[in-house]
Scaffold this motif. Sequence first.
Motif, PDB file in Angstrom:
ATOM      1  N   ALA A   1     -23.681  48.186  44.418  1.00 57.59           N
ATOM      2  CA  ALA A   1     -22.544  48.087  43.492  1.00 57.59           C
ATOM      3  C   ALA A   1     -21.297  48.726  44.086  1.00 57.59           C
ATOM      4  O   ALA A   1     -20.189  48.192  43.951  1.00 57.59           O
ATOM      5  N   ALA A   2     -21.472  49.869  44.760  1.00 58.20           N
ATOM      6  CA  ALA A   2     -20.326  50.556  45.365  1.00 58.20           C
ATOM      7  C   ALA A   2     -19.712  49.734  46.485  1.00 58.20           C
ATOM      8  O   ALA A   2     -18.484  49.652  46.618  1.00 58.20           O
ATOM      9  N   VAL A   3     -20.544  49.100  47.285  1.00 62.01           N
ATOM     10  CA  VAL A   3     -20.044  48.273  48.391  1.00 62.01           C
ATOM     11  C   VAL A   3     -19.298  47.052  47.864  1.00 62.01           C
ATOM     12  O   VAL A   3     -18.215  46.709  48.343  1.00 62.01           O
ATOM     13  N   ILE A   4     -19.869  46.385  46.855  1.00 62.95           N
ATOM     14  CA  ILE A   4     -19.236  45.193  46.284  1.00 62.95           C
ATOM     15  C   ILE A   4     -17.904  45.559  45.628  1.00 62.95           C
ATOM     16  O   ILE A   4     -16.906  44.837  45.761  1.00 62.95           O
ATOM     17  N   ARG A   5     -17.860  46.674  44.918  1.00 60.68           N
ATOM     18  CA  ARG A   5     -16.611  47.107  44.277  1.00 60.68           C
ATOM     19  C   ARG A   5     -15.537  47.406  45.311  1.00 60.68           C
ATOM     20  O   ARG A   5     -14.362  47.075  45.120  1.00 60.68           O
ATOM     21  N   ALA A   6     -15.925  48.048  46.415  1.00 62.61           N
ATOM     22  CA  ALA A   6     -14.954  48.371  47.463  1.00 62.61           C
ATOM     23  C   ALA A   6     -14.464  47.119  48.176  1.00 62.61           C
ATOM     24  O   ALA A   6     -13.320  47.074  48.651  1.00 62.61           O
TER      25      ALA A   6
END
Length: 523
Positions: free
Chosen positions: A239-244
Amino acid sequence: MEFAVSHLQTYRGKYWGCSDTHGHERSRLDQLNFLPLLLLCTMCVTGAQGDAAPPERIAVVGAGIGGSAVAHFLQQQFGTQVQIDVYEPGSIGGRLATLTVNNQHYESGSASIHSLNLHMQDFVKLLGLKHRREVAGKTAIFNGERLVLEETDWYLLNLFRLWWHYGISFLRLQMWVEEIMEKFMRIYKYQAHGHAFSSVEELLHSLGGERFINMSHRSVAESLLEVGVTQRFIDEVIAAVIRASYGQPLTVPAFVGVMSLAGAQGNMWAVEGGNKLVCRGLLKLTKASVIHARVTGIALHSTEGKTLYKLRHESDSGHGSDIYDMVIIATPLHQGGSNISFEDFEPPAKEFPGTYHHMVTSVVHGYLNSSYFGFPEPKLFPFTSILATDNPDLFFNSVENICPINVSVGFRRKQPQEAAVWKILSQRPLDRQQLKTLFRSYYSVQVTDWAAYPHYGSAPKEVPPIILHDNLYYLSGIEWAASSMEMSAVAAKNVALLAFNRWFQHQEKIDQKDLMHKLKMEL
């Protein structure tokens, strides 16, 4: 001509100076057998282009990476005698842009390129550009209360921490991404042999069959759960990678997720002097005429049985129009994109549903408030990048200490207690209180609101078409499958090949089935 050259290169590698499966060099007779092939390829190319005259004038709408790349590829296919006009109301480079902080230039748009992005690699070599020197840094993931994952300087320790927190999920993720990327890499072989696809669905199907088509409609979270990745790993890391990357939740399509996650695994680079130099260099190399005007309409203009297109455009100097044999639209046509009207088309041109997702980039020159991330003593803060999980209380997607676009030999990152240049990605502009939360103090803030990527939650049921009319093509629709610099370059090459093959009626080069098997048989 490029088709012939690619075949010559293939056969040169197969017969000249190479070894067979037993390690013996090919015989002199095999080398001589290549000469008739050379003559045949030359005759085929001459004959094919002799049947019809190439287009005299081609218009490209948009001078981002897609528009500049397609201008380059069109000239490769049709030759230098074709006049190519590129319409761009803004700056060359589009979403590849820079800004200035304290007399240094920094990327404000797309910043990184993967080592497997072969078109971008080729552009850099062709233009004599250089890779920017890498400056090492560490990343952590923040959930709003604490850091849930911290990178160290030791590779084995990083692996141990991933295993300790998430079991073998990271291995399953890596295997999944590598499998998809290996199939995606087939596109370069297809394009080297002159093959093109009339729709994004045909292109995806040729690479990975129905699986790739389904990946455009299923979420990345669903796909990862299927291959055994745990929900915790998805929630905290993926989720953190996709948001970034895309500023959107885990509901983005799986194919979009793969492109984002491939970049998160490292092997990234950038262009010394700024990524936008690729766009400028390609247009200069192509000797395309850049017209600083906004295209407002495209009308069908038939004369003497020949289909032409009239482009209406406006600029500071007024309104105008020009006639073209072929038009390539390399700018988004969806809501909030370029408002281009289509006139006199039968059937009428389709509307383009869906919207683009806005991502706000704030470049701040200041002192990071490391205590917000659990480090009361600034000099002990070891990270250059913080990614945020999908927490509604978090007002940012990522915070990154960025380097200038020109990295000198003696360059060093600022120490944590020093004022540095930080790039914050967020859904909305940061207010004063949010800036105060992230920074102890700051000198300047520069904000850019990008219509950065398709909003995949508003995705149409079908990916937009590539062929809008006989010689009217739409390049940017591929972003609804996945959006990146390389995807735009792949789409640009496909459109150039498709336009060339359709113009000269090379139907055998369009939408071929079992293409990988056929190319293996040729080799």
